[in-house]
Design a protein around this motif. Structure first.
Motif, PDB file in Angstrom:
ATOM      1  N   ASP A  62      90.518  -2.451 125.506  1.00 31.99           N
ATOM      2  CA  ASP A  62      89.851  -3.075 126.646  1.00 31.99           C
ATOM      3  C   ASP A  62      89.166  -4.384 126.256  1.00 31.99           C
ATOM      4  N   THR A  63      88.764  -4.525 124.991  1.00 29.36           N
ATOM      5  CA  THR A  63      87.914  -5.648 124.593  1.00 29.36           C
ATOM      6  C   THR A  63      88.551  -6.633 123.622  1.00 29.36           C
ATOM      7  N   ALA A  64      89.601  -6.232 122.899  1.00 25.80           N
ATOM      8  CA  ALA A  64      90.090  -7.051 121.782  1.00 25.80           C
ATOM      9  C   ALA A  64      90.606  -8.419 122.224  1.00 25.80           C
ATOM     10  N   ALA A  65      91.484  -8.457 123.214  1.00 22.00           N
ATOM     11  CA  ALA A  65      92.021  -9.747 123.658  1.00 22.00           C
ATOM     12  C   ALA A  65      90.912 -10.615 124.236  1.00 22.00           C
ATOM     13  N   GLY A  66      90.029 -10.000 125.022  1.00 19.29           N
ATOM     14  CA  GLY A  66      88.921 -10.744 125.604  1.00 19.29           C
ATOM     15  C   GLY A  66      87.980 -11.293 124.553  1.00 19.29           C
ATOM     16  N   GLN A  67      87.728 -10.518 123.506  1.00 19.38           N
ATOM     17  CA  GLN A  67      86.859 -10.996 122.433  1.00 19.38           C
ATOM     18  C   GLN A  67      87.476 -12.203 121.734  1.00 19.38           C
ATOM     19  N   ALA A  68      88.758 -12.140 121.435  1.00 18.86           N
ATOM     20  CA  ALA A  68      89.412 -13.264 120.765  1.00 18.86           C
ATOM     21  C   ALA A  68      89.305 -14.535 121.598  1.00 18.86           C
ATOM     22  N   ILE A  69      89.536 -14.413 122.902  1.00 20.55           N
ATOM     23  CA  ILE A  69      89.469 -15.583 123.779  1.00 20.55           C
ATOM     24  C   ILE A  69      88.042 -16.090 123.893  1.00 20.55           C
ATOM     25  N   LEU A  70      87.096 -15.157 124.069  1.00 15.91           N
ATOM     26  CA  LEU A  70      85.698 -15.557 124.218  1.00 15.91           C
ATOM     27  C   LEU A  70      85.164 -16.209 122.947  1.00 15.91           C
ATOM     28  N   GLU A  71      85.470 -15.649 121.784  1.00 10.66           N
ATOM     29  CA  GLU A  71      85.030 -16.267 120.537  1.00 10.66           C
ATOM     30  C   GLU A  71      85.674 -17.636 120.342  1.00 10.66           C
ATOM     31  N   ALA A  72      86.936 -17.765 120.740  1.00 16.22           N
ATOM     32  CA  ALA A  72      87.618 -19.053 120.623  1.00 16.22           C
ATOM     33  C   ALA A  72      86.973 -20.109 121.514  1.00 16.22           C
ATOM     34  N   ALA A  73      86.316 -19.632 122.591  1.00 13.56           N
ATOM     35  CA  ALA A  73      85.668 -20.553 123.537  1.00 13.56           C
ATOM     36  C   ALA A  73      84.199 -20.779 123.206  1.00 13.56           C
ATOM     37  N   GLY A  74      83.706 -20.169 122.112  1.00 15.55           N
ATOM     38  CA  GLY A  74      82.345 -20.406 121.678  1.00 15.55           C
ATOM     39  C   GLY A  74      81.366 -19.288 121.948  1.00 15.55           C
ATOM     40  N   GLY A  75      81.840 -18.155 122.508  1.00 18.45           N
ATOM     41  CA  GLY A  75      80.968 -17.028 122.810  1.00 18.45           C
ATOM     42  C   GLY A  75      81.079 -15.918 121.788  1.00 18.45           C
ATOM     43  N   ALA A  76      80.637 -14.725 122.176  1.00 19.75           N
ATOM     44  CA  ALA A  76      80.624 -13.602 121.243  1.00 19.75           C
ATOM     45  C   ALA A  76      80.619 -12.284 122.000  1.00 19.75           C
TER      46      ALA A  76
END
Length: 271
Positions: free
Chosen positions: A213-227
């Protein structure tokens, strides 16, 4: 693993094909079954699963695939994988059943526990997000691509995602601790994408989710500067335990929000 253009575009094409399979079912009269944990299952979940697994096995035959609908993969076997694809063929099946369009296809590459590449496709709109931490995050729509970044600093009013399907007392307490915030409902992994592109600021989640549920979203969010942080303020890691269930987390854009959230530590994980 360096994400080559061939792999990136190959995974994106697989996500598009899975979305097409989902829409075939979405546009029909479909039945809803229930798994042992009472979560819903439809023909769309299974069709997308088969499409993605087949596509990834052809694209990167050396990399194993762990999907929500995988059967027969033992814990001991997956714990030996240093690199693998982690897939949710249809994230937001409850939203699919409600026919509100807020469901996604999630594909992530995990390397030594870290989500290093993520793709999220929204079938109904055709919008796709992808990202590689350290190399940037992007949004594709109607043949156009743009780089995306979190909203930082997160100025008032703070925009907080709250799941329509999962709202408990602790989530309500967080919202009460952030007076003046705008509460915006959003289903599935779209919450991560909206934070990554700056239209949301925060997604607090209490209670179990699964790693897919979280892995793809985490990768995208971290790539965009979030966590995406656990209750101790650590980034989420994958395939490190016997269970595939996640604990509580905060997904945020502006990392400075951790200080503000820590002030509400009676209801929020201490970051």
């Amino acid at each position: 693993m360096k994400i080559s253009n061939e792999v990136r575009e190959g995974v994106i094409a697989i996500a598009h094909r899975a979305a097409d399979e989902i829409l075939k079912v979405y546009d029909s009269e479909f039945a809803v079954q229930h798994k042992a944990d009472d979560s819903p299952l439809t023909a769309a979940d299974l069709a997308a699963h088969r499409c993605i697994v087949k596509g990834l096995e052809q694209l990167t035959p050396e990399i194993p695939v762990l999907s929500e609908e995988s059967k027969g993969i033992e814990t001991a076997q997956r714990r030996q994988w240093s690199t693998f694809w982690l897939v949710d063929p249809l994230d937001g099946t409850r939203e699919f059943v409600k026919r509100n369009g807020e469901f996604t296809v999630n594909i992530a590459l995990i390397e030594n526990g870290v989500a290093t590449f993520g793709v999220i496709q929204q079938p109904v709109t055709g919008v796709l997000w992808y990202g590689v931490p350290g190399q940037g995050a992007f949004r594709r729509e109607a043949g156009q691509e743009q780089a995306i970044h979190v909203r930082s600093p997160a100025s008032e009013p703070l925009r907080v995602a709250a799941s329509r399907s999962h709202r408990d007392g602790r989530t309500e307490a967080v919202l009460n601790a952030l007076p003046g915030c705008l509460v915006l409902g959003c289903g599935s992994s779209l919450k991560f994408c909206k934070i990554a592109e700056g239209s949301l600021d925060l997604y607090p989640r209490f209670g179990p989710t699964s790693e897919w549920d979280t892995a793809a979203g985490q990768a995208i969010l971290e790539a965009a500067g979030g966590a995406v942080l656990d209750p101790k303020g650590r980034p989420f890691r994958y395939n490190q335990r016997d269970t595939l269930l996640n604990g509580d987390f905060l997904a945020l854009g502006d990392l400075a929000l951790r200080t503000r959230l820590h002030a509400a530590s009676t209801v929020v994980p201490a970051c």
